[in-house]
Write a protein that holds these residues in place. Sequence first.
Motif, PDB file in Angstrom:
ATOM      1  N   THR A   1       9.702  48.646 -44.737  1.00  0.00           N
ATOM      2  CA  THR A   1       9.354  49.975 -44.222  1.00  0.00           C
ATOM      3  C   THR A   1       9.753  51.104 -45.169  1.00  0.00           C
ATOM      4  N   GLU A   2      10.594  50.813 -46.166  1.00  0.00           N
ATOM      5  CA  GLU A   2      10.990  51.843 -47.130  1.00  0.00           C
ATOM      6  C   GLU A   2      10.013  51.935 -48.292  1.00  0.00           C
ATOM      7  N   ASN A   3       9.054  51.040 -48.332  1.00  0.00           N
ATOM      8  CA  ASN A   3       8.045  51.052 -49.389  1.00  0.00           C
ATOM      9  C   ASN A   3       7.006  52.127 -49.080  1.00  0.00           C
ATOM     10  N   SER A   4       7.058  53.217 -49.797  1.00  0.00           N
ATOM     11  CA  SER A   4       6.149  54.341 -49.530  1.00  0.00           C
ATOM     12  C   SER A   4       4.705  54.014 -49.879  1.00  0.00           C
ATOM     13  N   GLN A   5       4.490  52.920 -50.632  1.00  0.00           N
ATOM     14  CA  GLN A   5       3.144  52.524 -51.026  1.00  0.00           C
ATOM     15  C   GLN A   5       2.571  51.423 -50.125  1.00  0.00           C
ATOM     16  N   ARG A   6       3.274  51.097 -49.069  1.00  0.00           N
ATOM     17  CA  ARG A   6       2.785  50.014 -48.199  1.00  0.00           C
ATOM     18  C   ARG A   6       1.430  50.384 -47.599  1.00  0.00           C
ATOM     19  N   LYS A   7       0.633  49.352 -47.339  1.00  0.00           N
ATOM     20  CA  LYS A   7      -0.743  49.573 -46.896  1.00  0.00           C
ATOM     21  C   LYS A   7      -0.940  49.353 -45.401  1.00  0.00           C
ATOM     22  N   LEU A   8       0.061  48.736 -44.742  1.00  0.00           N
ATOM     23  CA  LEU A   8      -0.101  48.432 -43.321  1.00  0.00           C
ATOM     24  C   LEU A   8       1.275  48.314 -42.672  1.00  0.00           C
ATOM     25  N   ASP A   9       1.414  48.869 -41.479  1.00  0.00           N
ATOM     26  CA  ASP A   9       2.601  48.651 -40.658  1.00  0.00           C
ATOM     27  C   ASP A   9       2.255  47.674 -39.541  1.00  0.00           C
ATOM     28  N   VAL A  10       3.161  46.750 -39.269  1.00  0.00           N
ATOM     29  CA  VAL A  10       2.986  45.786 -38.180  1.00  0.00           C
ATOM     30  C   VAL A  10       4.082  46.052 -37.153  1.00  0.00           C
TER      31      VAL A  10
END
Length: 284
Positions: free
Chosen positions: A14-23
């Motif tokens: 969740t700390e990855n600002s570049q993540r593409k999807l939250d589950v």
Amino acid sequence: MVKNNLGIHAIAGTENSQRKLDVLFIHGLGGDAFTTWQYENKAEYFWPKGLVGDFPEVGVWTIAYGATPSRWVEDVMPMERRATNLLKQFVLSGIGKRPFTFVAHSMGGLIAKYILTQAEISNDPDYQEVADNCRGVIFLAVPHAGSGGSNALGYVNVLVRGNYILKQLAKDSAALNNVDNHFRQLSKRKGLRNYAFIETKEVRIRTKLLCFFSIPKGIKIVSETSASATELAEPPVPMEDDHLSICKLDSKDNLLYQSVIDIIKKYLAVRPKEDPEKKRLKTK
């Protein structure tokens, strides 16, 4: 992980600002944010955390809310109020700013539907953004048309002092029918891809007969019909599980885990919808 605090818990990625999807994992009646998803209640089998190993570009969260069925323990909010409460927490946590999906067990799936339908009709643009960025819901044994198990608890309501949510979960509940009608329309407007997995076994309990010996008794909490009664992208998948074991996985080889992996791949492949107004301005 703090297990007793209500609210939204960041699990991994969740700390990855570049993540593409939250589950977002959301438990059901009588569950909690952690043991609901743990085989034999062992922390090493908390499978939501393992998803980030397969998808570094994904953030995983789990949601904790008051879900005790008996007023002997606590009073809890009706589902629609709980949804409003969680929706506010989503906005404060930044959930809904990027694509996301729910993995929802039992009553958690109903609350997810309330969250999305309330978000869409809100005048608050932050709430509307939550509805816009949902890619779909993965329903695990969710009683879209109510639960016979809830009706059974109603028969002994004096003893269990059932919360109002037990009435909401009753089979053929008008409230559940109403929210599902709105959810179906929302799913079509937003292009949500929803999936369902259904229990095929009874939850087994043991009761003593005349205090001498025990006999096995079982109850199927959510019928196949109820678990399938919503807008789905594919036919529901029957699982070799009861209502409680369906979300407790002992291996990544489990059919549910592999199915969730496949669904997440589909969500990640979805191209963001372009705002019609922005498209119109660009063509000028």
